[in-house]
Design a protein around this motif. Structure first.
Motif, short mmCIF file in Angstrom:
data_model
loop_
_atom_site.label_atom_id
_atom_site.label_comp_id
_atom_site.label_asym_id
_atom_site.label_seq_id
_atom_site.Cartn_x
_atom_site.Cartn_y
_atom_site.Cartn_z
N HIS A 1 3.20 17.25 -111.49
CA HIS A 1 1.92 16.54 -111.61
C HIS A 1 2.17 15.21 -112.30
O HIS A 1 3.15 15.09 -113.04
N GLU B 1 -7.05 16.34 -116.92
CA GLU B 1 -5.72 15.93 -116.48
C GLU B 1 -4.63 16.74 -117.21
O GLU B 1 -4.74 16.99 -118.41
N GLN C 1 -10.06 13.01 -119.26
CA GLN C 1 -9.67 11.60 -119.13
C GLN C 1 -10.69 10.87 -118.29
O GLN C 1 -11.25 11.43 -117.34
N THR D 1 -0.66 12.97 -118.49
CA THR D 1 -1.01 12.14 -119.64
C THR D 1 -0.13 12.63 -120.78
O THR D 1 0.01 13.84 -120.98
N THR E 1 -11.32 8.09 -115.58
CA THR E 1 -10.58 7.42 -114.51
C THR E 1 -11.49 6.41 -113.82
O THR E 1 -12.67 6.68 -113.60
N ASP F 1 -0.12 7.12 -119.42
CA ASP F 1 -0.73 7.72 -118.23
C ASP F 1 0.29 7.83 -117.10
O ASP F 1 1.25 7.06 -117.04
N GLU F 2 0.04 8.77 -116.20
CA GLU F 2 0.81 8.89 -114.95
C GLU F 2 2.32 9.05 -115.19
O GLU F 2 3.14 8.42 -114.54
#
Length: 195
Positions: A66, A167, A149, A69, A151, A7-8
């Protein structure tokens, strides 16, 4: 495990991602007497095309800024981005990748500016999307788009709330190959994900 999720994942404000074994790229640089500044080398000389065609790395351009994922998919199941709840925007086959040191990383282009042993050590310690893989050749398909996703956020009162959102996502479908696969991809293809 055959599906790995991260993630991220960020692109360091540059419109590139690179997939590969950075130790192998370092070895390739040494064996071919390339300069430490691989960014300039690869963007001004034909060595950039050669390193991709020879499976040393898989570059992706046009990457929007951005948090992503990222999936590494080694399974025979339907890729995440091809499932009906998700939105596939790009699917490109024809990439090849050689793993020499048992691990691949998804990293960003600033590392190429001074590609030395200390730089590679920093790259490997930084929180990157990375998996262990047996050494050898792989075919790589790159999928990009949006995935659903879940969250979690904590409210002011301390309550945890969950919500679904679409995402930006990259998925790398990797299949082992007994020999070097033919390289047929277009490394000028733009992987811009629309959100």
């Amino acid at each position: 495990m055959s599906l790995y999720k991260f993630d991220e994942v960020l692109n360091d404000l540059m419109d590139y991602f690179i997939l590969g074994d950075p130790d192998y790229l370092l070895q390739y640089k040494t064996e071919n007497n390339l300069p430490d500044d691989l960014l300039t080398e690869f963007t001004t000389e034909e060595t950039g095309d050669q390193v991709v065609e020879q499976g040393v790395m898989v570059p992706m351009i046009g990457i929007e800024n951005h948090p992503y994922t990222v999936y590494f998919n080694l399974s025979v199941q339907t890729p995440e981005l091809l499932k009906p709840e998700n939105e596939l925007q790009h699917q490109r086959d024809g990439y090849c990748l050689k793993v020499v040191n048992g691990r691949i990383y998804l990293y960003t282009i600033p590392y190429l500016r001074n590609f030395t042993t200390p730089t590679v050590e920093v790259l490997k310690k930084f929180k990157n999307a990375t998996i262990e893989l047996p050494n050898g050749w792989y075919t790589v398909s790159v999928l990009a788009g949006l995935t659903k996703q879940l969250t979690e956020i904590e409210t002011v009162s301390g309550e945890i709330k969950q919500f679904e959102s679409m995402e930006p996502t990259f998925e790398f479908v990797l299949k082992p190959s007994t020999e070097k696969p033919d390289y047929t991809a277009d490394f000028n293809y733009q992987f811009k994900v629309e959100v």
